[in-house]
Design a protein around this motif. Sequence first.
Motif, PDB file in Angstrom:
ATOM      1  N   ALA A 341      49.192  46.985  34.764  1.00  0.00           N
ATOM      2  CA  ALA A 341      47.763  47.185  34.499  1.00  0.00           C
ATOM      3  C   ALA A 341      46.970  45.982  34.983  1.00  0.00           C
ATOM      4  CB  ALA A 341      47.545  47.369  33.000  1.00  0.00           C
ATOM      5  N   CYS A 342      45.672  46.184  35.113  1.00  0.00           N
ATOM      6  CA  CYS A 342      44.784  45.061  35.418  1.00  0.00           C
ATOM      7  C   CYS A 342      43.457  45.275  34.697  1.00  0.00           C
ATOM      8  CB  CYS A 342      44.564  44.940  36.925  1.00  0.00           C
ATOM      9  SG  CYS A 342      43.828  46.391  37.666  1.00  0.00           S
ATOM     10  N   VAL A 343      42.671  44.231  34.663  1.00  0.00           N
ATOM     11  CA  VAL A 343      41.345  44.352  34.058  1.00  0.00           C
ATOM     12  C   VAL A 343      40.386  44.586  35.226  1.00  0.00           C
ATOM     13  CG1 VAL A 343      39.656  43.276  32.527  1.00  0.00           C
ATOM     14  CG2 VAL A 343      42.089  42.711  32.303  1.00  0.00           C
ATOM     15  N   ALA A 344      39.895  45.798  35.330  1.00  0.00           N
ATOM     16  CA  ALA A 344      39.213  46.206  36.564  1.00  0.00           C
ATOM     17  C   ALA A 344      37.877  45.498  36.774  1.00  0.00           C
ATOM     18  CB  ALA A 344      39.012  47.717  36.552  1.00  0.00           C
ATOM     19  N   ASN A 345      37.310  44.907  35.727  1.00  0.00           N
ATOM     20  CA  ASN A 345      36.066  44.149  35.894  1.00  0.00           C
ATOM     21  C   ASN A 345      36.310  42.639  35.929  1.00  0.00           C
ATOM     22  OD1 ASN A 345      36.764  44.790  33.119  1.00  0.00           O
ATOM     23  ND2 ASN A 345      34.931  43.679  32.485  1.00  0.00           N
ATOM     24  N   LYS A 346      37.580  42.251  36.049  1.00  0.00           N
ATOM     25  CA  LYS A 346      37.908  40.812  36.138  1.00  0.00           C
ATOM     26  C   LYS A 346      38.991  40.612  37.194  1.00  0.00           C
ATOM     27  CE  LYS A 346      36.731  39.783  31.327  1.00  0.00           C
ATOM     28  NZ  LYS A 346      37.227  39.605  29.960  1.00  0.00           N
ATOM     29  N   MET A 347      38.735  41.120  38.380  1.00  0.00           N
ATOM     30  CA  MET A 347      39.757  41.068  39.430  1.00  0.00           C
ATOM     31  C   MET A 347      39.612  39.766  40.203  1.00  0.00           C
ATOM     32  SD  MET A 347      41.364  43.919  39.010  1.00  0.00           S
ATOM     33  CE  MET A 347      42.357  44.155  40.448  1.00  0.00           C
ATOM     34  N   ASP A 348      40.107  38.686  39.616  1.00  0.00           N
ATOM     35  CA  ASP A 348      39.880  37.393  40.228  1.00  0.00           C
ATOM     36  C   ASP A 348      40.776  37.068  41.407  1.00  0.00           C
ATOM     37  OD1 ASP A 348      37.719  36.321  39.224  1.00  0.00           O
ATOM     38  OD2 ASP A 348      38.692  35.347  37.504  1.00  0.00           O
ATOM     39  N   GLY A 349      42.057  37.296  41.232  1.00  0.00           N
ATOM     40  CA  GLY A 349      43.024  36.719  42.157  1.00  0.00           C
ATOM     41  C   GLY A 349      43.218  37.507  43.427  1.00  0.00           C
ATOM     42  N   SER A 350      43.599  36.798  44.468  1.00  0.00           N
ATOM     43  CA  SER A 350      43.840  37.467  45.737  1.00  0.00           C
ATOM     44  C   SER A 350      45.104  38.307  45.646  1.00  0.00           C
ATOM     45  CB  SER A 350      44.008  36.430  46.838  1.00  0.00           C
ATOM     46  OG  SER A 350      45.031  35.546  46.429  1.00  0.00           O
ATOM     47  N   GLY A 351      45.994  37.925  44.723  1.00  0.00           N
ATOM     48  CA  GLY A 351      47.251  38.672  44.603  1.00  0.00           C
ATOM     49  C   GLY A 351      47.093  39.959  43.813  1.00  0.00           C
ATOM     50  N   SER A 352      45.893  40.244  43.367  1.00  0.00           N
ATOM     51  CA  SER A 352      45.684  41.394  42.496  1.00  0.00           C
ATOM     52  C   SER A 352      46.158  42.696  43.108  1.00  0.00           C
ATOM     53  CB  SER A 352      44.212  41.539  42.163  1.00  0.00           C
ATOM     54  OG  SER A 352      43.814  40.400  41.462  1.00  0.00           O
TER      55      SER A 352
END
Length: 451
Positions: A341-352
């Motif tokens: 999962a990820c936090v779709a409004n906090k996509m900081d990293g390039s590795g996301s």
Amino acid sequence: MILPLTSKINNKKNLTIGGNDVIELGDKYGTPLYIMDIEAIKKQCRSYRENFSFPDIDTDVIYAGKAFLCTAMCQLIEKEGPGLDVSSGGELFIALNSGFPPERIYFHGNNKSPDEIKYGLESGTGYFMVDNFTELEMLGKFCSKGAKRQKIMLRVNPGIKADTHEYIQTGKLNSKFGFGIHSGAALEAVKRVKQYDGRLELTGIHAHIGSQIFNISCYEKLVEVMIKFIKDVRDGLGILITGINIGGGLGIKYTSDDRPSNIEDLAVVVHNAVVKYSRKFNVRLDKLYIEPGRSIVGNAGVTLYKAGTVKEVNDSKKYIIVDGGMSDNIRPMLYQAKYTACVANKMDGSGSLGISDNSNDSEVSKMHYTIAGKHCESGDIIISDIELPAVSEGDFIVVATTGAYCYSMSSNYNGQPKSAIVAVEDGKNWLWVKRQTYKDLVMGDIKLYEK
Ligand code: LLP
């Protein structure tokens, strides 16, 4: 993390899929929301078409609708692939109602009712995939003599244990599916089909040994067993069977620990096996079928949730409670399936968008969370431990790889209306399935003592 093909991060640091900001989709359609990346589905269909195209044997790819089915999906498959596997009268209805050509439908099911069989026959369903003697007899009885012969395939049990979760192994000796080759039931079934010669046309045999299979060497074994059976039928009964359907089952990547094979490799294994064993047993096949479900849609779908309460309990365990759960994805509870999962409004990293499971990787400090659903069950846990940037109420959580066996296995448990499905492509988005309303929950209900 394994996000759909067209996933990107925009300058607001939001996740986008098919050129659509996922947060805007959540605001527009509400959550939980299944998001389907159309380009990703098309790519998989294309890959199956291209790789399962051989100079020496005609091959058809049949999409297994049980993985994900709705009207629009049938229409997409109608354009992209030759066939559709349905496994009940209900799935058959969805397909026919969408305008899917009946002659390209393969009717599965291991306990078809008389009504389902009649429905299939009356609607001109292309192929019946016959699982047992009861079905065979009913088909023989219901098909009128002299009319067009109904095409069938016999589902056989090859006695092969696929390397996957035991709930989704379907070709073991003691499996409930099909006619056993080892027990002699399959040979007996071929004999009985002969009795209905004027009504039924045996076009091939079918086997499906399991799902989410990583080690594809079992397909070589499967082809061997099937072709050997065809030889035994020819030698013993003088009957020529010329088609084999090897079912679906190719596994996909849910987490970075998964090492699935790919469509290209599967095609090579299957084709080599067909060539090798046709030669060895001196059998001539003129048709090969493959029936993928998960590997067409699994990676194309995600589920968008909104985080509700974020709760710290004993031993500093932190829960993110989302607005769906086991009613829209039962797989973690049934098969101990793992998701990312990820936090779709906090996509900081390039590795996301890479393959790290801890998706929002960046300089931002991370916390360990358990993502739980809203249902009245302690087991309603979608991901039991994941590192994410600090999550607060109202954040959008995307659980990836939910395209297969999530919507199709969803329920109204705890009175949860089924989630909407939105399709995304080239910056456009449109509904495939509307969110159920509370009224939908009582649609079929009848009041006390009212008849
Ligand atoms: N053909 C037949 C006859 C099948 O029964 C199935 C799946 C397929 C093809 C497609 O298999 P696939 O390519 O999707 O692996 N609910 C379980 C999966 C059950 C699979 C049932 N049959 C899950 O969520 O893992």
